[in-house]
Structures are given as structure tokens and as C-alpha cells.
Design an enzyme around this catalytic site. Structure first.
Site, PDB file in Angstrom:
ATOM      1  N   ASN A 125      36.482  44.449  42.532  1.00 14.73           N
ATOM      2  CA  ASN A 125      35.642  43.333  42.989  1.00 14.73           C
ATOM      3  C   ASN A 125      34.224  43.366  42.405  1.00 14.73           C
ATOM      4  O   ASN A 125      33.500  42.364  42.480  1.00 14.73           O
ATOM      5  CB  ASN A 125      35.582  43.272  44.526  1.00 14.73           C
ATOM      6  CG  ASN A 125      36.855  42.749  45.173  1.00 14.73           C
ATOM      7  OD1 ASN A 125      37.206  43.122  46.290  1.00 14.73           O
ATOM      8  ND2 ASN A 125      37.583  41.866  44.483  1.00 14.73           N
TER       9      ASN A 125
ATOM     10  N   ASP B 155      42.629  38.368  52.486  1.00 17.66           N
ATOM     11  CA  ASP B 155      42.369  37.568  51.299  1.00 17.66           C
ATOM     12  C   ASP B 155      42.270  36.080  51.655  1.00 17.66           C
ATOM     13  O   ASP B 155      42.896  35.624  52.615  1.00 17.66           O
ATOM     14  CB  ASP B 155      43.514  37.796  50.292  1.00 17.66           C
ATOM     15  CG  ASP B 155      43.121  37.404  48.876  1.00 17.66           C
ATOM     16  OD1 ASP B 155      41.940  37.084  48.641  1.00 17.66           O
ATOM     17  OD2 ASP B 155      44.009  37.414  48.000  1.00 17.66           O
TER      18      ASP B 155
END
Ligand code: IPE
Ligand code: IPE
Ligand code: MG
Length: 239
Positions: A65, A17
Site C-alpha cells: 500500500n 477492502d
């Protein structure tokens, strides 16, 4: 049950991330962060293999996502094909076996074909498994597994009396892979975001503020040292 001191984790999972923030800090577009992140994945995969890790799972794209702007999703989905030589060729040359976990039905046929080709080409490589979790979410995985088990029961191919954890595990996308020993998340967020929830039941967790493209091999090795100092108890008593 505990692991030997100084043991290398058998299965490391990474929530990679911070690509977007990495790009923003440099005045770059988000997709440039994703590209830098993918190149870093190559370096970390090679390092993990050198360190003796047997399975490295990485969260590349979550079932959530898809909510991102279309342009970002399109760029992310184009990355696997764009990085053929710099990413996949290097991993293949290092005898790393590549597999993908997650849904395939929402991916473009070209992406699906590339994934199948990489899996087939590297199937016999034994140095390390790189498990790329793409359109992956634990809840979706559980639903998929539940449906396939229910169907097998309806078809009388499986009896509910004999259904056990092993059968359940093999209905997951990660079928055949061991449980996660060590789970790393970069960028300072301290949550699991629907990643390998079942498989990480007893994983040691490691959170670092470093953004993924800056999480270099040296930092990865440092994290492994932290793991080696942990005491794992698996619900038992130790010491
Ligand atoms: C992780 O980086 C990569 C993917 C989720 C595909 P992010 O894109 O989430 O980066 P941040 O969290 O916005 O910095
Ligand atoms: C998790 O990161 C998914 C991947 C790394 C692919 P996100 O950036 O999507 O997670 P949240 O939204 O911050 O929880
Ligand atoms: Mg993020």
C-alpha cells in the site's frame, strides 16, 4: 479433525477492502472512505467479541500500500492517532486487547509510540485479541522470520534438527496467535493480497461484494452462520 457444528471460529481474519469505492460512490474523497472503514472496524470488533470470537485479525495497511499516492498514505497513517477516542477508547473499554503485526521501521515515531502504548495498555484484556496488521505482508513476514531463524542458527541458539512448525510460527509477526479459521474479504475481490498466507493454510474463505464500510454487524453475523455450515477436513476424511 473437524470443528463442532455451530462452533464460533476461534480466529477470524478480515481483508477490509472497498473503502475507496465506497467513497467514490458517494462523491467523497478516498480518505473519507478510510475513516468510515475504521469506524466500521470498531463496530465489527465489538460484534466479534460479543459473538465469542477470540482473535480478530484485520488487514489495515499492506506492504504494497506504500505505492499509493503520498496524500492517501499520509491520511491513512494519520488515522490511528485521529481516532483515539472513537476507536481505541471504545475497544479498550470493551476489554479488547490490541496488538499490531507487521513492520514498524517504516512508520512515523508517533504512530509507533501510539501502537506500543495501546498494546501495553490493553495487554491484560482477555475478551478478544484485535490483531491489526499494519505495514504487513506475508512475504515480508516470511523473510523476517527466515532471517531471525538463520541468525539464531548461526549463533548456535537453535539447531536445524529441532526446527519445527511451532518454532517457525513463533518467528512470525503473529507469534502466539492460533491459525486463522475463517477469512473474510469484502468488496468482491477474490484474492488474498499477501495476507496471512501461512496462518490461513486451512482457513475457510468467504468473499462478499459488500464494500467494507457497509459490512455491518448483521452481515458479519450472517457470515459466521455460513462458516458454521462448512465441513472442515484438514486433509482427512469426513462423513
Ligand atoms: C481498503 O480499501 C483499505 C486499504 C487498503 C487501506 P481500499 O482503499 O483498497 O478501497 P478500494 O479497493 O480502492 O475500493
Ligand atoms: C488489501 O487491499 C490490503 C488491505 C485491505 C489493507 P488492497 O486493495 O490493497 O489489495 P489489492 O491491491 O486490490 O489486491
Ligand atoms: Mg482495495
Amino acid at each position: 479433525m473437524s470443528h463442532a457444528p455451530n462452533a464460533v471460529p476461534n480466529h477470524v481474519a478480515i481483508i477490509l477492502d472497498g473503502n475507496g469505492r465506497w467513497a467514490k460512490k458517494r462523491g467523497l474523497e478516498r480518505h473519507e472512505g478510510h475513516r468510515a472503514g475504521a469506524l466500521n472496524l470498531r463496530d465489527i470488533a465489538l460484534t466479534a467479541a460479543d459473538c465469542g470470537v477470540n482473535v480478530l485479525s484485520v488487514f489495515a495497511f499492506s506492504t504494497e500500500n506504500w505505492q499509493r499516492p503520498k496524500e492517501e498514505v499520509d491520511r491513512l497513517m494519520a488515522l490511528p492517532a485521529e481516532l483515539d477516542e472513537v476507536l481505541w477508547d471504545k475497544l479498550e473499554a470493551a476489554q479488547i486487547s490490541i496488538r499490531f503485526s507487521g513492520r514498524r521501521d517504516r512508520l512515523k515515531p508517533d504512530t509507533r509510540d501510539l501502537m506500543a502504548e495501546l498494546e501495553a495498555k490493553t495487554f491484560t484484556h482477555t475478551r478478544m485479541v484485535l490483531n491489526v496488521c499494519l505495514d504487513y505482508g506475508s512475504k515480508d513476514e516470511r523473510l523476517h522470520a527466515t532471517k531471525s531463524i538463520a541468525q539464531a542458527a548461526l549463533d548456535k541458539k537453535l539447531s536445524l534438527e529441532t526446527l519445527d512448525i511451532t518454532t517457525l510460527s513463533s518467528a512470525l509477526y503473529t507469534q502466539g496467535l492460533p491459525d486463522v479459521d475463517f477469512l473474510i474479504r469484502t468488496s468482491g475481490e477474490q484474492r488474498l493480497s499477501n495476507f496471512l498466507l501461512f496462518q490461513s493454510a486451512y482457513a475457510e474463505l468467504y468473499f462478499t461484494r459488500v464494500l467494507w464500510p457497509d459490512f455491518k454487524p448483521k452481515r458479519f453475523k450472517r457470515a459466521l452462520k455460513v462458516y458454521q455450515k462448512r465441513t472442515r477436513k484438514f486433509g482427512g476424511v469426513k462423513g
